[in-house]
Write an enzyme that holds these catalytic residues in place. Structure first.
Site, PDB file in Angstrom:
ATOM      1  N   HIS A   1       0.869  -1.220  -0.070  1.00 56.86           N
ATOM      2  CA  HIS A   1       0.024  -0.166  -0.080  1.00 56.86           C
ATOM      3  C   HIS A   1       0.889   1.249   0.050  1.00 56.86           C
ATOM      4  CE1 HIS A   1      -3.026  -2.910   1.654  1.00 56.86           C
ATOM      5  NE2 HIS A   1      -3.745  -2.200   1.048  1.00 56.86           N
TER       6      HIS A   1
ATOM      7  N   ASP B   1      -4.510  -6.228  -7.820  1.00 49.48           N
ATOM      8  CA  ASP B   1      -4.891  -5.715  -6.306  1.00 49.48           C
ATOM      9  C   ASP B   1      -5.112  -4.141  -6.817  1.00 49.48           C
ATOM     10  OD1 ASP B   1      -5.415  -5.016  -3.866  1.00 49.48           O
ATOM     11  OD2 ASP B   1      -3.439  -5.988  -3.189  1.00 49.48           O
TER      12      ASP B   1
END
Length: 329
Positions: free
Chosen positions: A181, A248
């Site tokens: 992230h 993702d």
């Protein structure tokens, strides 16, 4: 249908979102905590999304249990994490598998009540010492055998409740030393046999989500999400996965570049669908420009994933919750 899964900004569609989704016709949607207030609101939202695209599309959510669950009290239950289940499993394997099945069957019950038909679970990653804690307690164990055993139970529970599953993060995120992230991990290990073993055990799964990481064994320059060589060598050939491959979230800091370019590169590399979660309209518009219509093998995989959603089996939810509580105690 466009080869995208989009998020949205709030608890109901804005006029601009409605127009954009009606025009682009994304394959599916994904929801987050920002999209949720209560059961009545959420049911209305999932109905509105399907009405917008004029079909019974899949609607995804991350509802693993533990740290990663978008539906929470007071309207929904907090479910155990993967490591919580593993603690039971190490003492009594049968009880551990039963607890996992019950927890995920109840998750499916919660999701179907509000029109959500796909959960981005289970996590098949095997956490390693000195790795970033982004996986840690989300995992079902630290060995392929334990992860596979409990993941079988989780997928069976979700499927029995009429919810599609997504194995993640293929080909394995457990060695990553940084959170994808926030930055791009590079996994330099030559021996990935334990990491990929759970994914090989589920190579016939309908859907999988990529890890945003560089796997030096396959492609030392590109994250596997954007690597044609990496997807072909590790995911399609070595693991043998032939289901729908989704990225993702393209907004994660592991990836760099313009949204339109990232979408095009991921699809060119061999991903079937791109995931864009933020609900930011300008970003979604750019991702849409870099995407394409689903056809050929990606379309077949998408239709098979949709067909994996079965009618939920009967469940006494109160009895199941009591049994789960007893097992976890």
């Amino acid at each position: 249908m466009l080869s995208t899964i989009f998020g949205l900004s709030g608890t109901r569609l804005t006029p601009s979102e409605y127009s954009f989704f009606r025009e682009t016709d994304p394959w599916a949607f994904i929801l987050f905590a920002r999209n949720v207030s209560d059961r009545v609101q959420l049911s209305a939202l999932t109905n509105e999304l399907r009405a917008c695209v004029r079909r019974d599309c899949l609607i995804f959510i991350d509802q693993e249990g533990g740290r990663v669950q978008r539906l929470r009290p007071p309207h929904w239950t907090n479910y155990p994490s993967g490591s919580d289940y593993h603690c039971i499993y190490t003492k009594d394997a049968r009880a551990g598998r039963r607890a996992v099945w019950l927890g995920h069957r109840l998750i499916a019950h919660d999701l179907r009540e509000v029109g959500i038909t796909a959960s981005c679970a289970p996590v098949l990653d095997i956490p390693r010492k000195n790795a970033d804690p982004i996986i840690s307690d989300r995992a079902f164990g630290t060995t392929p055998r334990d992860v596979v055993s409990l993941a079988h139970a989780s997928m069976a529970g979700l499927s029995a409740g009429g919810v599609a599953t997504v194995i993640k993060h293929i080909p394995g995120h457990g060695r990553a030393e940084v959170d994808s992230h926030k930055a791009l991990p590079t996994i330099r290990a030559n021996d990935l046999s334990d990491d990929i073993a759970p994914f090989q055990a589920f190579s016939d799964a309908y859907m999988a989500m990529t890890a945003h990481a560089v796997y030096a064994q396959a492609d030392a320059k590109q994250p596997i999400t954007l690597s044609k060589r990496g997807i072909s060598k590790l995911i399609r050939d070595k693991i043998g996965f032939d289901g729908l491959l989704m990225t993702d979230d393209l907004d994660m800091k592991a990836l760099s570049g313009r949204p339109q370019t990232l979408a095009r590169k991921a699809l060119d590399a061999g991903c079937d669908v791109v995931l864009q979660c933020s609900g930011d309209m300008p970003t979604m518009q750019r991702v849409a420009k870099g995407s394409r219509e689903l056809d050929g093998r990606p379309l077949r995989r998408a239709l098979l994933a949709e067909a994996s959603v079965l009618r939920p089996e009967a469940l006494d939810a109160s009895a199941a919750r009591k049994e789960l509580a007893d097992l976890m105690s």
